[in-house]
Design a protein around this motif. Structure first.
Motif, short mmCIF file in Angstrom:
data_model
loop_
_atom_site.label_atom_id
_atom_site.label_comp_id
_atom_site.label_asym_id
_atom_site.label_seq_id
_atom_site.Cartn_x
_atom_site.Cartn_y
_atom_site.Cartn_z
N LYS A 170 28.98 2.96 -31.44
CA LYS A 170 28.25 3.37 -30.26
C LYS A 170 27.29 2.49 -29.58
O LYS A 170 27.16 2.33 -28.31
CB LYS A 170 27.18 4.73 -30.74
N THR A 171 26.67 1.56 -30.44
CA THR A 171 25.95 0.24 -30.03
C THR A 171 26.74 -0.55 -29.26
O THR A 171 26.45 -0.68 -28.06
CB THR A 171 25.24 -0.21 -31.15
N GLY A 172 27.89 -0.96 -29.77
CA GLY A 172 28.91 -1.66 -28.94
C GLY A 172 29.29 -1.11 -27.71
O GLY A 172 29.12 -1.84 -26.60
N LEU A 173 29.65 0.18 -27.76
CA LEU A 173 30.15 0.76 -26.42
C LEU A 173 29.21 0.93 -25.49
O LEU A 173 29.27 0.68 -24.12
CB LEU A 173 30.49 2.13 -26.67
N GLY A 174 27.70 1.19 -25.88
CA GLY A 174 26.61 1.37 -25.05
C GLY A 174 26.30 0.18 -24.40
O GLY A 174 26.16 0.05 -23.34
N ILE A 175 26.33 -0.96 -25.07
CA ILE A 175 26.15 -2.20 -24.51
C ILE A 175 27.17 -2.63 -23.34
O ILE A 175 26.78 -3.16 -22.29
CB ILE A 175 26.25 -3.33 -25.57
N PRO A 202 16.23 3.56 -36.77
CA PRO A 202 15.24 2.92 -36.02
C PRO A 202 15.13 1.38 -36.34
O PRO A 202 14.80 0.49 -35.55
CB PRO A 202 13.92 3.54 -36.66
N LYS A 203 15.96 0.86 -37.44
CA LYS A 203 15.82 -0.52 -37.58
C LYS A 203 17.04 -0.99 -37.20
O LYS A 203 17.45 -2.28 -37.70
CB LYS A 203 15.65 -0.54 -39.34
N ASN A 204 17.80 -0.41 -36.46
CA ASN A 204 19.10 -1.22 -35.92
C ASN A 204 18.87 -2.39 -35.08
O ASN A 204 18.37 -2.29 -33.77
CB ASN A 204 20.05 0.14 -35.21
N LEU A 205 18.96 -3.63 -35.59
CA LEU A 205 18.51 -4.62 -34.70
C LEU A 205 19.30 -4.94 -33.42
O LEU A 205 18.76 -5.22 -32.49
CB LEU A 205 18.57 -6.03 -35.54
N LYS A 206 20.44 -4.56 -33.67
CA LYS A 206 21.49 -4.97 -32.23
C LYS A 206 21.06 -4.11 -31.20
O LYS A 206 21.02 -4.48 -29.99
CB LYS A 206 22.93 -4.75 -32.80
N ALA A 207 20.87 -2.67 -31.42
CA ALA A 207 20.49 -1.74 -30.58
C ALA A 207 19.25 -1.86 -29.96
O ALA A 207 18.95 -1.99 -28.75
CB ALA A 207 20.77 -0.42 -30.93
#
Length: 290
Positions: A175-180, A204-209
């Motif tokens: 989801k992070t990659g797709l969102g980016i 909350p600690k997801n650095l990439k997002a």
């Protein structure tokens, strides 16, 4: 007022370009050939007009150019691997493609590496394979300054992450990659931001997002939000990127003392002569503004 806005935009663009050039940039010449124009109405619907024009990356051309940038013995190794891939039976091609992807990655040639990883994922469609392909396409996207190649790499990354989400809709990495990719141009930006916010809400600690939300906040001029985001990132894991972006956000708000402190910490962590020189010049300029 307009002059101040333009000045802030110039500061932001200049700082981000320098950071990207220092940390990520590789020279990759144009290797993309646009596909023949299709009938968008026939392909149709409102969503069709939201995506940029499709482009195809030619693996053979990419590989040829990349081989010209390495020494002859390494290029010969690549040719041997390519011949093994070409002659392999269909059930063996994924294994040969993995070897090529790894070799290109070792040589820091992310575009051919990503293309072979896409082949691996198409033949062995697992969550991890699609994530690895997507991440490598995004690395290539961050690395290149080729304006023609950029949209093709973004599309490839979007395709990979879309397939990853189809396999596991709860995967924060997918989801992070797709969102980016969505925020960068593959769809409606706000839907991509919402996807990233959902990831951060759950993790909350997801650095990439968090990093992506911080840089997107800067691009949209929301520097206060960007500062909060980068401060949270630094509390979790200090990095030259986070400190540099924090300094840029402070500078855009006229908080020069805080900007200088952040820039100096970025310089210390990066320990890179090119960035150090740029930061020294910037810090001196900010001190003279006081």
């Amino acid at each position: 007022m307009i002059k101040n806005i333009r000045t802030k935009q110039a500061i932001l663009i200049g700082a981000v370009v320098l950071l990207v050039a220092f940390l990520f940039t590789r020279d990759i010449k144009g290797l993309v050939k646009p596909k023949e124009e299709t009938n968008s109405k026939a392909a149709g619907g409102p969503m069709a007009s939201q995506a940029p024009a499709t482009a195809e990356i030619n693996l053979k051309e990419v590989s040829t150019v990349a081989k010209n940038t390495i020494n002859a013995s390494l290029a010969a190794e690549i040719v041997t691997l390519e011949n093994a891939y070409t002659s392999a039976s269909e059930d063996k091609k994924a294994a040969e493609a993995k070897l090529l992807a790894k070799k290109w990655d070792d040589l820091e040639q992310t575009v051919p590496s990503a293309l072979y990883l896409e082949i691996v994922a198409s033949k062995e469609p697992t969550l991890n394979n699609w994530l690895t392909a997507g991440d490598t396409f995004m690395k290539a996207f961050d690395n290149t300054r080729d304006s023609v190649l950029l949209p093709a790499l973004l599309q490839k990354a979007n395709f990979a992450y879309t397939n990853a989400v189809k396999i596991d809709s709860n995967s924060n990495d997918a989801k992070t990659g797709l969102g980016i990719t969505i925020v960068n141009g593959m769809g409606a930006p706000m839907s991509g931001i919402a996807m990233l916010m959902d990831v951060v809400k759950k993790d909350p600690k997801n650095l990439k997002a968090n990093m992506s939300l911080g840089t997107f906040a800067m691009k949209s001029g929301q520097f206060d939000k960007a500062i909060t985001r980068f401060q949270n990132i630094i509390a979790m894991k200090p990095s030259p990127e986070a400190y540099f972006y924090l300094g840029t956000a402070y500078e855009n708000l006229g908080k020069n003392t805080e900007a200088i402190e952040a820039y100096e910490k970025s310089k210390k962590l990066a320990a890179n002569a090119t960035l150090s020189k740029f930061i020294d010049d910037k810090v001196n300029a900010l001190k003279n503004k006081k």
